[in-house]
Write an enzyme that holds these catalytic residues in place. Structure first.
Site, PDB file in Angstrom:
ATOM      1  N   GLU A   1       0.836  -1.187   0.000  1.00  0.00           N
ATOM      2  CA  GLU A   1       0.000   0.000   0.000  1.00  0.00           C
ATOM      3  C   GLU A   1       0.878   1.246   0.000  1.00  0.00           C
ATOM      4  OE1 GLU A   1      -4.166  -1.237   1.768  1.00  0.00           O
ATOM      5  OE2 GLU A   1      -2.719  -0.945   3.370  1.00  0.00           O
TER       6      GLU A   1
ATOM      7  N   CYS B   1       3.599   8.524   1.216  1.00  0.00           N
ATOM      8  CA  CYS B   1       4.149   7.532   2.146  1.00  0.00           C
ATOM      9  C   CYS B   1       4.316   6.220   1.399  1.00  0.00           C
ATOM     10  CB  CYS B   1       3.185   7.375   3.320  1.00  0.00           C
ATOM     11  SG  CYS B   1       3.715   6.141   4.520  1.00  0.00           S
TER      12      CYS B   1
ATOM     13  N   CYS C   1       6.576  -7.470   6.944  1.00  0.00           N
ATOM     14  CA  CYS C   1       7.657  -6.941   7.785  1.00  0.00           C
ATOM     15  C   CYS C   1       8.175  -8.052   8.683  1.00  0.00           C
ATOM     16  CB  CYS C   1       7.110  -5.790   8.637  1.00  0.00           C
ATOM     17  SG  CYS C   1       8.387  -4.767   9.422  1.00  0.00           S
TER      18      CYS C   1
ATOM     19  N   CYS D   1       6.274  -5.153  15.860  1.00  0.00           N
ATOM     20  CA  CYS D   1       5.891  -4.098  16.796  1.00  0.00           C
ATOM     21  C   CYS D   1       4.432  -4.335  17.193  1.00  0.00           C
ATOM     22  CB  CYS D   1       6.089  -2.727  16.157  1.00  0.00           C
ATOM     23  SG  CYS D   1       7.793  -2.456  15.624  1.00  0.00           S
TER      24      CYS D   1
ATOM     25  N   CYS E   1       1.483  -2.223  15.646  1.00  0.00           N
ATOM     26  CA  CYS E   1       1.487  -1.967  14.201  1.00  0.00           C
ATOM     27  C   CYS E   1       0.791  -3.091  13.436  1.00  0.00           C
ATOM     28  CB  CYS E   1       2.926  -1.826  13.706  1.00  0.00           C
ATOM     29  SG  CYS E   1       3.026  -1.527  11.931  1.00  0.00           S
TER      30      CYS E   1
ATOM     31  N   GLY F   1       7.019  -2.142   6.090  1.00  0.00           N
ATOM     32  CA  GLY F   1       8.378  -2.664   6.062  1.00  0.00           C
ATOM     33  C   GLY F   1       9.398  -1.831   6.802  1.00  0.00           C
ATOM     34  N   GLU F   2      10.582  -2.425   6.988  1.00  0.00           N
ATOM     35  CA  GLU F   2      11.688  -1.762   7.677  1.00  0.00           C
ATOM     36  C   GLU F   2      12.741  -1.407   6.622  1.00  0.00           C
ATOM     37  OE1 GLU F   2      12.653  -0.329  10.508  1.00  0.00           O
ATOM     38  OE2 GLU F   2      14.514  -0.054   9.403  1.00  0.00           O
TER      39      GLU F   2
ATOM     40  N   SER G   1      12.275   6.347   7.858  1.00  0.00           N
ATOM     41  CA  SER G   1      11.914   6.017   9.235  1.00  0.00           C
ATOM     42  C   SER G   1      12.344   4.597   9.563  1.00  0.00           C
ATOM     43  CB  SER G   1      10.393   6.154   9.408  1.00  0.00           C
ATOM     44  OG  SER G   1      10.017   5.805  10.725  1.00  0.00           O
TER      45      SER G   1
ATOM     46  N   SER H   1      11.592   5.451  15.217  1.00  0.00           N
ATOM     47  CA  SER H   1      10.373   5.047  15.931  1.00  0.00           C
ATOM     48  C   SER H   1      10.762   4.669  17.358  1.00  0.00           C
ATOM     49  CB  SER H   1       9.713   3.876  15.208  1.00  0.00           C
ATOM     50  OG  SER H   1       9.277   4.287  13.937  1.00  0.00           O
ATOM     51  N   LEU H   2      10.814   5.663  18.228  1.00  0.00           N
ATOM     52  CA  LEU H   2      11.333   5.435  19.581  1.00  0.00           C
ATOM     53  C   LEU H   2      10.249   4.858  20.498  1.00  0.00           C
ATOM     54  CD1 LEU H   2      13.867   5.683  21.312  1.00  0.00           C
ATOM     55  CD2 LEU H   2      13.180   8.019  21.872  1.00  0.00           C
ATOM     56  N   HIS H   3       9.175   5.588  20.691  1.00  0.00           N
ATOM     57  CA  HIS H   3       7.946   5.098  21.327  1.00  0.00           C
ATOM     58  C   HIS H   3       8.026   4.801  22.821  1.00  0.00           C
ATOM     59  CE1 HIS H   3       6.460   5.005  17.309  1.00  0.00           C
ATOM     60  NE2 HIS H   3       6.921   3.832  16.970  1.00  0.00           N
TER      61      HIS H   3
ATOM     62  N   ASN I   1      -3.376   4.637  16.054  1.00  0.00           N
ATOM     63  CA  ASN I   1      -4.459   4.287  15.138  1.00  0.00           C
ATOM     64  C   ASN I   1      -4.810   2.826  15.334  1.00  0.00           C
ATOM     65  OD1 ASN I   1      -4.651   6.839  13.651  1.00  0.00           O
ATOM     66  ND2 ASN I   1      -2.594   6.327  12.932  1.00  0.00           N
TER      67      ASN I   1
ATOM     68  N   CYS J   1      -1.142   5.886   9.878  1.00  0.00           N
ATOM     69  CA  CYS J   1       0.095   5.239  10.344  1.00  0.00           C
ATOM     70  C   CYS J   1      -0.204   3.910  11.006  1.00  0.00           C
ATOM     71  CB  CYS J   1       0.789   6.082  11.418  1.00  0.00           C
ATOM     72  SG  CYS J   1       1.292   7.671  10.883  1.00  0.00           S
TER      73      CYS J   1
HETATM   74  N1  SAH Z   1       9.657   0.169  10.087  1.00  0.00           N
HETATM   75  C1  SAH Z   1       9.781   1.599  10.006  1.00  0.00           C
HETATM   76  C2  SAH Z   1       8.833   2.181   9.012  1.00  0.00           C
HETATM   77  C3  SAH Z   1       7.369   2.112   9.420  1.00  0.00           C
HETATM   78  S1  SAH Z   1       6.960   3.727   9.794  1.00  0.00           S
HETATM   79  C4  SAH Z   1       9.632   2.183  11.384  1.00  0.00           C
HETATM   80  O1  SAH Z   1       9.270   1.447  12.292  1.00  0.00           O
HETATM   81  O2  SAH Z   1       9.906   3.363  11.581  1.00  0.00           O
HETATM   82  C5  SAH Z   1       5.467   3.706  10.460  1.00  0.00           C
HETATM   83  C6  SAH Z   1       5.388   4.650  11.643  1.00  0.00           C
HETATM   84  O3  SAH Z   1       4.070   4.524  12.152  1.00  0.00           O
HETATM   85  C7  SAH Z   1       6.339   4.223  12.734  1.00  0.00           C
HETATM   86  O4  SAH Z   1       6.752   5.287  13.539  1.00  0.00           O
HETATM   87  C8  SAH Z   1       5.435   3.313  13.499  1.00  0.00           C
HETATM   88  O5  SAH Z   1       5.927   3.074  14.771  1.00  0.00           O
HETATM   89  C9  SAH Z   1       4.148   4.074  13.481  1.00  0.00           C
HETATM   90  N2  SAH Z   1       3.004   3.224  13.771  1.00  0.00           N
HETATM   91  C10 SAH Z   1       2.917   1.896  13.600  1.00  0.00           C
HETATM   92  N3  SAH Z   1       1.709   1.446  13.977  1.00  0.00           N
HETATM   93  C11 SAH Z   1       1.009   2.508  14.385  1.00  0.00           C
HETATM   94  C12 SAH Z   1      -0.318   2.682  14.854  1.00  0.00           C
HETATM   95  N4  SAH Z   1      -1.163   1.659  14.975  1.00  0.00           N
HETATM   96  N5  SAH Z   1      -0.721   3.936  15.167  1.00  0.00           N
HETATM   97  C13 SAH Z   1       0.124   4.982  15.001  1.00  0.00           C
HETATM   98  N6  SAH Z   1       1.376   4.877  14.558  1.00  0.00           N
HETATM   99  C14 SAH Z   1       1.821   3.651  14.253  1.00  0.00           C
END
Ligand code: SAH
Length: 378
Positions: free
Chosen positions: A97, A110, A117, A121, A124, A175-176, A207, A229-231, A306, A349
Site C-alpha cells: 500500500e 508515504c 515486515c 511491533c 502496528c 516494512g523496515e 523512518s 520510531s522510539l515510542h 491508530n 500510520c
Molecule cells: N519500520 C519503520 C517504518 C514504518 S513507519 C519504522 O518502524 O519506523 C510507520 C510509523 O508509524 C512508525 O513510527 C510506526 O511506529 C508508526 N506506527 C505503527 N503502527 C502505528 C499505529 N497503529 N498507530 C500509530 N502509529 C503507528
C-alpha cells in the site's frame, strides 16, 4: 529472448550498463541515459513511442528489450479527508500500500519498502503480516510514479515546479527500510535526482524502528532526513512494544543517532512516539524521554495510536497527549501531534497491511512466468 528489462529504479550507471548490453555505442551511453531519465522521470513516459528524442528505429529496438511500464494498481481509494491509498500489485501475491496525504502547505507520499515486515511491533498492523519479500528499487520508485500518474502530475511536476502535489516523500509505509538497504538507497537516490523526480533529500524522510548498526551507513549513502520510531524512553517498555529493542537497546540506538552523519540544528532527527494509553504516556515518561535524547538536535512527533482490528492497545486521551507534548515542548523540543489522516480507509500510520503471504516455491515460479507473459512484447 527473455522478458523486457525494466529501466525504472536503475541508477544512471545501471542504465548505461543496460544500454551497453543492448549494443549502444560507448560514446552514446551518457546521452541515452539522460534521454531516458528525462522521459521516465520528468515526462512520465510509460513506453518508448512518445520519446521523440530517440530516433524511431531506436524506440522500437528499446521497446523490444526494455520497459517503463507501471505495476498494476489493484484499488485506489480516497478518504473523506482527501487522503488517497493505492494497493499496488507487483506480481501474484506481492502487494503493498502507498498513501498520499495532502496538506495545506505540502503533500506527502508515504511509500513502502517491503511486502510485510520481519519486525513485530505490538501496535502496528503491518507487524502482523509476515515478510513476503523486499521490494526492488524499481518497485519502490514505481510507487512514486503510480501516484504521480493518478494525481496527473506529469510533466508539470518536473523540475522547479511550484505546482506539484507530491512535495515530500516518507519511507513510513510497510516494512523496515534499513533491512532492505541497497534497494532503498538506490530508490531514494533516483527519487531525489534533480534532473528527474527531483524531491530533494531534505524532503525525504527515512523512518526506522531502530536498526542501530545501519544508521551511519544510511547517513553516508542515502543522506535523507532520519526518523526513529522510539515510542518509549525505557528498555523494559520498548522491549515489549518494539521487540527489535532487545537486539539494539535504547542506549545503542541513541548513540547511533548522535553519530548520524550530517546531524545539525538544521537537520534534526525526528523521534516518533505513538501514544498508547497507560503504556508510555505518563508525565514521567515525557520527562524521561527529554532526558535521554538530551543533546540530539531533534523534534518529537507524537502520533495518536491508530487502531486496527484486534489491536491490543488504545489511543491515549487527547488531554493526555497534549500534556505530554507540553512537557516535551517546555524542554525545548518541537512536539507536533500528528493529525490522524485517512483512518476511514485504513490508510493512517500503522494501519497498512496487504493480503500477501509468503508464496510457496511453486507460486514464485508462477509469478516469474506470469511476469514474462505480461511483459512479452507483441
Ligand atoms: N519500520 C519503520 C517504518 C514504518 S513507519 C519504522 O518502524 O519506523 C510507520 C510509523 O508509524 C512508525 O513510527 C510506526 O511506529 C508508526 N506506527 C505503527 N503502527 C502505528 C499505529 N497503529 N498507530 C500509530 N502509529 C503507528
Amino acid at each position: 529472448m527473455g522478458s523486457p528489462k525494466s529501466l525504472i529504479g536503475l541508477t544512471r550507471e545501471g542504465l548505461k550498463a543496460a544500454f551497453a548490453d543492448a549494443g549502444v555505442e560507448p560514446k552514446h551511453l551518457s546521452m541515452r541515459a539522460g534521454q531516458i531519465w528525462n522521459a521516465a522521470y520528468v515526462q512520465g513516459a510509460t513506453g518508448f513511442d512518445a520519446i521523440t528524442t530517440l530516433a524511431k528505429p531506436l524506440r522500437a529496438e528499446f521497446a523490444e528489450r526494455f520497459t517503463l511500464a507501471r505495476p498494476e494498481v489493484v484499488t485506489a481509494q480516497m478518504s473523506q479527508d482527501g487522503t488517497r491509498k493505492w494497493l499496488i500489485r507487483f506480481g501474484p501475491g506481492v502487494e503493498v500500500e502507498t498513501v498520499f496525504i495532502p496538506d495545506e502547505d505540502r503533500g506527502t507520499l508515504c511509500i513502502s519498502s517491503q511486502v510485510g515486515c520481519t519486525l513485530t511491533c505490538r501496535f502496528c498492523h503491518t507487524g502482523t503480516q509476515k515478510l513476503v519479500r523486499n521490494l526492488t528499487a524499481e518497485e519502490i520508485v514505481s510507487q512514486v510514479l503510480v501516484a504521480r500518474d493518478d494525481l496527473k502530475e506529469w510533466p508539470r511536476a518536473g523540475r522547479n515546479s511550484d505546482e506539484r502535489q507530491i512535495t515530500n516523500v516518507v519511507m513510513m509505509g510497510m516494512g523496515e527500510p534499513l533491512y532492505n538497504f541497497e534497494n532503498v538507497r538506490d530508490a531514494i537516490n533516483v527519487i531525489a535526482d534533480g534532473e528527474g523526480l527531483s524531491v530533494s533529500k531534505r524532503r525525504i524522510t527515512l523512518s526506522t524502528a531502530g536498526v542501530a548498526p545501519m544508521i551511519e551507513r544510511a547517513g553516508e549513502e542515502i543522506g535523507a532526513m532520519l526518523a526513529i520510531s522510539l515510542h518509549a524512553p525505557r528498555d523494559d517498555v520498548r522491549d515489549v512494544i518494539v521487540p527489535l529493542n532487545k537486539k539494539y537497546p535504547i542506549k545503542e540506538l541513541l548513540a547511533a543517532c548522535r553519530a548520524y552523519p550530517g546531524l545539525s540544528n538544521a537537520r534534526r532527527i525526528t523521534f516518533e512516539y505513538v501514544m498508547l494509553k497507560g503504556v508510555n504516556d505518563s508525565n514521567a515518561d515525557a520527562r524521561e524521554l527529554v532526558k535521554i535524547i538530551g543533546g540530539i538536535p531533534a523534534k518529537i512527533n507524537l502520533i495518536p495510536f491508530n487502531a486496527w482490528p484486534g489491536a491490543p492497545y488504545e489511543c491515549s486521551d487527547w488531554e493526555r497527549i497534549e500534556e505530554f507534548g507540553e512537557i516535551v515542548n517546555r524542554a525545548g523540543y518541537a512536539s507536533p501531534i500528528r493529525t490522524p489522516r485517512g483512518r476511514d480507509i485504513m490508510a493512517a500510520c500503522g494501519q497498512l497491511k496487504s493480503e500477501s503471504v509468503k508464496a510457496r516455491a511453486s507460486d514464485r515460479i508462477a509469478e516469474l512466468r506470469s511476469k514474462e507473459i505480461v511483459r512479452m512484447p507483441h
